[in-house]
Design a protein around this motif. Structure first.
Motif, short mmCIF file in Angstrom:
data_model
loop_
_atom_site.label_atom_id
_atom_site.label_comp_id
_atom_site.label_asym_id
_atom_site.label_seq_id
_atom_site.Cartn_x
_atom_site.Cartn_y
_atom_site.Cartn_z
N VAL A 228 -28.99 -3.75 -19.55
CA VAL A 228 -29.10 -4.56 -20.72
C VAL A 228 -29.00 -6.14 -20.19
O VAL A 228 -30.08 -7.05 -20.81
CB VAL A 228 -28.38 -4.25 -21.76
N TYR A 229 -28.11 -6.56 -19.57
CA TYR A 229 -28.08 -7.93 -19.16
C TYR A 229 -27.15 -7.49 -17.70
O TYR A 229 -26.12 -7.20 -17.77
CB TYR A 229 -27.30 -8.71 -19.97
N ALA A 230 -27.92 -8.10 -16.85
CA ALA A 230 -27.20 -7.94 -15.37
C ALA A 230 -26.05 -9.09 -15.27
O ALA A 230 -26.75 -10.48 -15.16
CB ALA A 230 -28.20 -8.34 -14.12
N VAL A 258 -22.63 -10.39 -22.69
CA VAL A 258 -23.58 -9.37 -23.07
C VAL A 258 -25.14 -10.06 -23.11
O VAL A 258 -26.16 -9.23 -23.52
CB VAL A 258 -23.37 -8.86 -24.50
N VAL A 259 -25.10 -11.64 -22.86
CA VAL A 259 -26.40 -12.07 -22.84
C VAL A 259 -26.38 -13.13 -21.97
O VAL A 259 -25.05 -13.79 -21.83
CB VAL A 259 -26.86 -12.63 -24.32
N LEU A 271 -24.78 -4.45 -29.96
CA LEU A 271 -25.53 -3.39 -30.37
C LEU A 271 -26.63 -3.02 -29.39
O LEU A 271 -26.72 -1.42 -29.16
CB LEU A 271 -26.14 -3.20 -31.81
N ASP A 272 -27.16 -3.73 -28.67
CA ASP A 272 -28.08 -3.45 -27.80
C ASP A 272 -27.55 -2.63 -26.54
O ASP A 272 -27.77 -1.83 -25.91
CB ASP A 272 -28.97 -4.55 -27.19
N ALA A 277 -25.63 2.34 -24.07
CA ALA A 277 -24.39 3.26 -23.39
C ALA A 277 -24.35 4.59 -24.04
O ALA A 277 -24.36 5.64 -23.31
CB ALA A 277 -23.13 2.50 -23.73
N ILE A 278 -24.87 4.79 -25.09
CA ILE A 278 -24.62 5.95 -26.00
C ILE A 278 -26.07 6.99 -25.30
O ILE A 278 -25.87 8.23 -25.07
CB ILE A 278 -24.96 6.03 -27.45
N ASN A 279 -26.89 6.15 -25.34
CA ASN A 279 -28.20 6.78 -24.63
C ASN A 279 -28.11 7.33 -23.39
O ASN A 279 -28.79 8.42 -22.72
CB ASN A 279 -29.37 5.95 -24.61
N VAL A 280 -27.22 6.52 -22.44
CA VAL A 280 -27.13 6.91 -20.87
C VAL A 280 -25.97 7.89 -20.87
O VAL A 280 -25.89 8.95 -20.21
CB VAL A 280 -26.79 5.79 -20.19
N CYS A 281 -24.59 7.67 -21.55
CA CYS A 281 -23.67 8.42 -21.39
C CYS A 281 -23.58 9.68 -22.25
O CYS A 281 -23.04 10.56 -22.00
CB CYS A 281 -22.27 7.62 -21.78
N GLY A 282 -24.16 9.55 -23.45
CA GLY A 282 -24.07 10.80 -24.52
C GLY A 282 -22.92 10.04 -25.52
O GLY A 282 -22.26 9.14 -25.25
#
Length: 375
Positions: A228-230, A258-259, A271-272, A277-282
């Protein structure tokens, strides 16, 4: 975060504030979540754990009656509270300060020394304090202090801070050398005695090797998503997935990282990271580790000066991260309601109630049980 002066001030706490009704404060209700709303009811019933958090923004003196009432009214079940200082002596002193706080106000606080204390804190409407470590220098001097501190109630320990330690490289170390032999031995010892390994400030290789070397799930209590942000403090997707695959926990922080600078972070940026994280980790492996405080930060001229001084100190010590040109909090997730506001925002983004409860604290409670045992 704690100061010795706090010890003498405990007797000055306001009894009326400590006895403030649970969730009675308006601060405890997010602006989008009235107490009788579905999210308000979900939040009140949830285990709520901020996995890197202080109770108060200023620990140099006694909290005001208003601050103490707000903290009690936050609805928090527990916090992982960093009590480590660079020296052994100061860290022992901080343990004593936390114990005295609990001793003086057992109706408001308890120390979480075993997994069942989390449920006890929820049932008794108290805030459970999980003493934790971020600094490692005094452990590097003598690794036998790991079991000693475990017996004293410290059961969450970070292996490295931003720089290199004898255990491994931190996230700002350009060599990215990973875990050392001493670090592998420390992970093994922590596994054996039921201490959670925290890899939040570790470098990418140290983090990956820590996950692989640990026989138990590990924690990243406060970080962000590099996709999301490196940023050196944020973790790439391959680490998030490896962590989740081995049963671990990832806490998203409420920090400027985070930005990109100079943007002031908002709840949308947080929230991004959280949804990613939810999408990647479950949904079973993600939560919130604010890296802040329950009490609201009020940015007075005095507070600005204190922040500026600390930013300069961190830069001088070589532990300051890129982007520390902004104040260390998210303005619209600032205060005792920050967890409930996040719950509301997750609902707006279509996350189901079961996932929101997990993120609020159930995930962390479960993983801590896997590491400590569930007695």
């Amino acid at each position: 975060m704690l100061r010795r002066e706090f010890n003498a001030s405990l007797l000055k706490f306001s009894a009326g504030a400590v006895l403030a009704p649970w969730l009675g404060s308006a601060l405890a209700r997010g602006e989008n979540a009235p107490a009788n709303s579905p999210i308000g009811k979900l939040y009140e019933s949830a285990i709520v754990i901020d996995t890197l958090c202080a109770p108060f923004t200023d620990m140099d003196g006694p909290p005001s009656a208003e601050a103490l009432a707000a903290v009690r009214g936050s609805g928090f079940t527990a916090i992982n509270f960093t009590i480590s200082q660079p020296t052994f002596e100061d860290t022992i002193g901080n343990l004593g300060i936390v114990q005295e706080l609990v001793d003086k106000h057992p109706e408001a606080f308890l120390i979480v020394r075993r997994h069942s204390d989390i449920a006890r804190a929820k049932a008794e409407k108290k805030i459970g304090i999980m003493p934790g470590f971020q600094y490692t220098a005094f452990l590097e001097e003598n690794v036998e202090r790991i079991p000693m501190f475990r017996q004293l109630g410290v059961r969450i320990m970070q292996l490295t801070y931003n720089n290199r330690s004898i255990f491994g490289d931190g996230c700002l170390e350009p060599g990215n050398a990973g875990l050392s032999k001493a670090g592998i031995a420390a992970v093994k010892k922590m596994n054996e005695i039921g201490v959670a390994v925290d890899l939040s400030h570790s470098g990418y290789r140290t983090t990956s090797e820590g996950i692989a070397q640990s026989a138990k799930p590990v924690l990243i209590t406060h970080s962000g998503c590099a996709a999301v942000y490196a940023h050196p403090r944020n973790k790439p997707d391959e680490i998030l997935k490896a962590l989740a695959d081995r049963g671990g926990y990832f806490g998203v922080y409420l920090m400027p990282y985070v930005v990109a600078s100079p943007t002031v972070p908002t709840r949308e940026h947080v929230l991004d990271h959280l949804v990613h994280a939810i999408n990647v980790c479950g949904a079973d492996h993600v939560g919130i580790g604010s890296d802040g405080a329950i009490q609201k930060t009020v940015l007075t001229d005095e507070q600005k000066a204190a922040f500026d001084k600390d930013i300069a100190r961190r830069k001088q010590l070589g532990i300051g991260a890129p982007g520390e040109d902004r104040y260390p909090y998210v303005p619209d997730l600032n205060g005792p309601d920050h967890m409930e506001v996040i719950a509301s925002e997750l609902a707006k983004r279509g996350q189901p109630s079961a996932t929101i409860k997990k993120v609020m604290g159930a995930n962390f409670a479960r993983v801590i049980g896997d590491i400590w045992g569930t007695d």
